[in-house]
Design an enzyme around this catalytic site. Structure first.
Site, PDB file in Angstrom:
ATOM      1  N   GLU A 225       0.553   4.151   0.773  1.00  0.00           N
ATOM      2  CA  GLU A 225      -0.172   5.142   1.548  1.00  0.00           C
ATOM      3  C   GLU A 225       0.839   5.884   2.411  1.00  0.00           C
ATOM      4  OE1 GLU A 225      -4.095   4.790   4.397  1.00  0.00           O
ATOM      5  OE2 GLU A 225      -3.454   3.037   3.269  1.00  0.00           O
TER       6      GLU A 225
ATOM      7  N   ARG B 239      -1.684  -7.167  11.990  1.00  0.00           N
ATOM      8  CA  ARG B 239      -2.706  -6.595  12.873  1.00  0.00           C
ATOM      9  C   ARG B 239      -3.158  -7.612  13.923  1.00  0.00           C
ATOM     10  NH1 ARG B 239      -6.234  -2.307  10.391  1.00  0.00           N
ATOM     11  NH2 ARG B 239      -4.667  -0.725   9.903  1.00  0.00           N
TER      12      ARG B 239
ATOM     13  N   SER C  90     -11.640  -7.433   6.441  1.00  0.00           N
ATOM     14  CA  SER C  90     -12.714  -6.837   5.672  1.00  0.00           C
ATOM     15  C   SER C  90     -13.152  -7.879   4.664  1.00  0.00           C
ATOM     16  CB  SER C  90     -12.167  -5.616   4.931  1.00  0.00           C
ATOM     17  OG  SER C  90     -13.006  -4.535   5.101  1.00  0.00           O
TER      18      SER C  90
ATOM     19  N   GLU D 208     -10.052  -2.942  13.377  1.00  0.00           N
ATOM     20  CA  GLU D 208     -10.371  -3.806  12.262  1.00  0.00           C
ATOM     21  C   GLU D 208      -9.198  -4.714  11.924  1.00  0.00           C
ATOM     22  OE1 GLU D 208      -9.981  -2.372   8.306  1.00  0.00           O
ATOM     23  OE2 GLU D 208      -9.853  -4.541   8.126  1.00  0.00           O
TER      24      GLU D 208
ATOM     25  N   ARG E 145      -0.201   2.058  13.112  1.00  0.00           N
ATOM     26  CA  ARG E 145      -0.972   0.927  12.601  1.00  0.00           C
ATOM     27  C   ARG E 145      -0.776   0.684  11.108  1.00  0.00           C
ATOM     28  NH1 ARG E 145      -6.857   0.923  13.588  1.00  0.00           N
ATOM     29  NH2 ARG E 145      -7.054   1.960  11.583  1.00  0.00           N
ATOM     30  N   HIS E 146       0.026   1.489  10.436  1.00  0.00           N
ATOM     31  CA  HIS E 146       0.173   1.331   8.985  1.00  0.00           C
ATOM     32  C   HIS E 146       1.564   0.860   8.577  1.00  0.00           C
ATOM     33  CE1 HIS E 146      -3.462   3.856   8.992  1.00  0.00           C
ATOM     34  NE2 HIS E 146      -3.732   3.257   7.849  1.00  0.00           N
TER      35      HIS E 146
ATOM     36  N   ARG F 280       0.849  -1.192   0.000  1.00  0.00           N
ATOM     37  CA  ARG F 280       0.000   0.000   0.000  1.00  0.00           C
ATOM     38  C   ARG F 280       0.887   1.246   0.000  1.00  0.00           C
ATOM     39  NH1 ARG F 280      -4.979  -2.266   2.333  1.00  0.00           N
ATOM     40  NH2 ARG F 280      -4.965  -4.266   1.242  1.00  0.00           N
TER      41      ARG F 280
END
Lengths: 572, 572
Positions: free
Chosen positions: A330, A546, A494, A491, A336-337, A328
């Site tokens: 991002e 996670r 998903s 989370e 958390r990333h 990712r």
């Protein structure tokens, strides 16, 4: 020492300083250097002579030293038949096994390989070391005697911490229990010791420092006289950092999650797959995707195996799973990333209703949680002794709280939060809801079901009632057959029922809040898969790091990645 | 039809062709179009009226049709308690189970989901279909009766091949064995049939075409009146291609190799790891590495987890394995190269000699081969019935041929090949040696040991005798503690003892035939790992797709990749 001496020897021809030749001061310096070098050479020769003499009179000269470059086993070391090789984590068990047998004079002999936690000299005749391996540690004694030279004592006491050694010794009971080691009622009396992998005396950080929790931001000062080592320093020296016992436990647990994930799904008839990471187009939306130079063209790194696992369902694979890296792009610098993490993905046909898949996923997660509790209790306890966190509260089988999204909104509103029916939850709201669910249902694990259609990807199946009340002007209002799984209010997964009808998929692609082109490169093949006749299906994607982070209550997801990647970190 | 009609209706306001207004011919065309549209609308209305009347008199109207968009189960379908759901691969087994029980009038009822291999109408009252799922297929009969309408027969006979359907039927014995299906002594008499996922009538290729082997280059003409579909066409339509039975078998076997690899290594105390694919520097040499745009900087895709698995050995992980994608930016368009494939990697400490690791790897491979023979015989036989290949000849445990490289050279020379002592083997030479080994030792699997130092990576440990006869001017002459594993004369694994001494590693990095800079980005951390004291270790990396290809004798490695990537292919 030899190296030191070499360095101060002046060059035979001093370099020309400039066209005028050496200056007076240069000549003076050269003479001084020469004198120094001569002294050093003399000193070295004397030392070498002394060393040779010492060696010739050293009764232990074949019992210690450094192994050759390839670490070859010393020729006069006891064979496997003479002395069993018992590594430290198995030592106590082994001694219990042989306890009933005849006693060995002087105590049982053992041969093992371990790292040196520390070494210190008590006197010229006595040294103490601590050996460790696989989470176990033991004190060792090197005592001069008729059979063991002072030279050997000196050598052993000066082995740098973190060196890797080969040891032959006798196991004895210590005079009093050793407090600083995990094996407290035994100690090793060293007979032979060879260094296999020598550590440098000055390492950039100490394993002992890595054994403590990472500091909370703003609290990086020393505690108890020991330096606090920041997360960044630890990650820069990750090989040393990873030697900490709780770090080993974290990655044993992480591997345990993978093993449990695969074990459960294989037992349910799932097949493991390997889908490509290199894609011809940024299929799942152009944002947050890494671009790769690919010969004369370019490629993109997969953000998930989503489209491919669905294509395999269309290829009649029925039930598939994949464990692999996902990427990712991002630019999020949070706790958390990660830009690269491990996806645990699954996808399956179902018979009647997508809740069959939700139920299977709930079972899967309970299988993992219970497996961790049963098989990895020691590791879990060890990590939680460093990062203190409440025990993870599990629901009983068949009673995982499964709340419709609308119910979640209601609970949050009753608790005073202000938000609309179809609003996505913020991270604090998610955590709040997790706390409310824990309070009401007594579970740290729950499922939120039927998310608003607008906040899910284009391939998500709307609920039947949303489809029934379809409004061309507001095509994205309503709910969908989709779900998120939560641990401690965060989370971890998903998933959704996906659209398996090509025409409907194309319609949804166009009318989604962020429309995509069904004929776009990379999506053409995806849509074509459903034109060829596909069964209804649902699935989900879990973030491995996670789960580990939330199971153990780690303060940062980077601690659950061996070599974490974030926008600012690509090394080591 | 409705769609067809819509398409020919002219726009109410014909678009302005240019500033002058519509031309004469345009007006004429519009009038004609209007007439056409009116006719079509009339036709459509008539058809719809007919359809409505037919439906109202259709006794089967609730027993067939298309399922709604989400594939929801029809409300009047028999419940699980009324009729068991038995998928085709389990059908015969299920019938055997219930054979002893009371007979159901008319034959046992079953409900299943399957794809339609083909459908044809025999008459207005009779249709035949073939259903298939999971490699099993069965003939189905749809016969008009007092309880089943001709409309339903017509509907069933026109379901496009490859559609996915939900069926309720009675299982009966056919009048004579059905030749074209795998279940030959049973047939299904359809009572209800719903289309869950409708395939288009014209697909870009047929599954039947994918069931045959890929054509040999230059032999792409039609055989037996059927078109030969090239590898490229198959890969372009991979979802349909993968539906072929032998393709399912290939990927069941591929997953089997992964499962066996993990099972064996876990049983030996290995821990699974996840190392990064995004690297800050092209660590293993700059060539053949993909470059990634990484925010403001750039990253590189891992060619293997080599350096990281070694760093984890230095971090005291003792025994590690990894299954994951690896990337090679090699512009090779051969039948054996992919730009992305799956690496099965392992690395471990050893006690005395790297041959302990070679022995463990031999055991691992035998465990995989024997596992494939025992657990995946059906799949292996199925694929080999398409791609004919000799059975894979295995040595017995403990007798895997392990030849020094020099012995391999000798055998090749005796067979007439001309090559130097330290030359790398060409692909034809490798295959030749494989044939010689097979002839001499009766095994398709063997190990070549002690490769020349010069043709191995910088981190490879030289043999003791090469180190003993070190010559500063020719530092790369001699042999190394390294090995390749071969199947059918092709390399599947490369491995070695690695250098665990930092100073020696730096020396070798500089003096290698293609020197690397020990202080280079990405290598600094690698060298630092050994400065912190590391045990001796060895390991290897296996190409998963290669094993599958060579086990099954596939003519192209792309057939062992779900969605293969090569210099010219990034899709689907």
């Amino acid at each position: 020492m030899a190296e030191q001496a070499e360095r101060v020897v002046p060059l035979t021809d001093p370099p020309a300083e400039d066209e005028k030749g050496p200056s007076k001061s240069a000549l003076k310096k050269a003479a001084k250097d020469k004198e120094k070098a001569e002294k050093a050479a003399k000193r070295q020769a004397a030392e070498e002579a002394q060393k040779k003499e010492a060696e010739s009179s050293d009764i232990s000269k074949n019992d210690y030293g450094e192994l050759p470059t390839d670490g070859a086993w010393p020729s006069d070391f006891p064979s496997k038949d003479e002395v069993p090789r018992v590594q430290l984590p198995r030592l106590e068990e082994y001694l219990a096994e042989i306890a009933s047998k005849a006693e060995t004079p002087g105590g049982p002999h053992v041969v093992f390989r371990a790292s040196v936690e520390n070494a210190r000299s008590q006197s010229a005749k006595l040294a103490f070391l601590v050996f460790s391996r696989g989470g176990a540690s033991i004190q060792a004694v090197v005592a001069a005697s008729d059979e063991l030279s002072r030279q050997m004592v000196k050598f052993c006491s000066s082995v740098p911490a973190e060196s890797y050694v080969l040891v032959h010794g006798l196991v004895k009971e210590p005079k009093e229990p050793v407090k600083s080691t995990t094996i407290q009622m035994l100690e090793v009396h060293v007979k032979k010791l060879f260094v296999e992998g020598k550590a440098e005396a000055q390492l950039p950080m100490q394993v002992a420092d890595a054994e403590r929790p990472i500091p909370v931001e703003g609290e990086e000062e020393a505690v108890d006289g020991r330096p606090i080592v920041t997360l960044s320093t630890r990650l820069n020296n990750r090989v040393i950092d990873l030697r900490a016992k709780h770090n080993h436990a974290i990655f044993t647990i992480k591997d345990g999650v993978v093993a449990l994930f695969e074990e459960f799904l294989r037992s349910q008839g799932f097949r493991g797959i390997q889908t490509p990471r290199l894609l011809g187009a940024a299929s799942e939306g152009g944002a947050n995707v890494f671009e790769v130079k690919y010969f004369a063209t370019k490629a993109f790194l997969a953000q998930s195996p989503q489209l491919y696992k669905q294509m395999l369902i269309a290829a009649r694979f029925e039930k598939v799973f994949e464990v692999g890296p996902v990427f990712r792009a991002e630019n999020s610098n949070t706790a958390r990333h990660l830009t690269e993490f491990t996806g645990l993905d699954m996808e399956m046909e179902f018979e009647e209703n997508y809740h069959e898949v939700v139920s299977l996923l709930e079972e899967l997660m309970l299988f993992i949680f219970n497996g961790l509790k049963e098989r990895y209790k020691r590791e879990t306890d060890l990590v939680r002794s460093i990062y203190h966190v409440e025990d993870f509260k599990l629901p009983s089988a068949g009673s995982v709280p499964r709340l419709p999204f609308s119910e979640g909104i209601k609970m949050l509103r009753e608790a005073g939060e202000e938000l609309g029916d179809f609003d996505d939850l913020s991270t604090p709201q998610e955590k709040r809801l997790g706390a409310l669910v824990l309070e009401k249902y007594g579970s740290d694990f729950y499922v939120l079901d039927e998310f608003p259609l607008a906040i899910r990807p284009f391939y998500t199946m709307p609920t039947a009632s949303t489809r029934a009340s379809y409004n061309h002007d507001k095509p994205n209002v309503g709910y969908s057959n989709s779900y998120d799984f939560f641990m401690r209010g965060q989370e971890i997964m998903s998933g959704a029922q996906r659209i398996h009808n090509a025409a409907y998929l194309e319609k949804r692609m166009k009318e989604h809040d962020t429309p995509v082109d069904p004929n776009g490169e990379g999506l053409r093949d995806y849509v074509a898969a459903f034109r060829a006749g596909a069964p209804k299906h649902a699935g989900g994607g879990i973030g491995l790091e996670r789960i580990v982070m939330l199971w153990l209550g780690l303060p940062n997801v980077r601690l659950a990645s061996l070599f974490p990647r974030d926008p600012g970190r690509l090394a080591p």
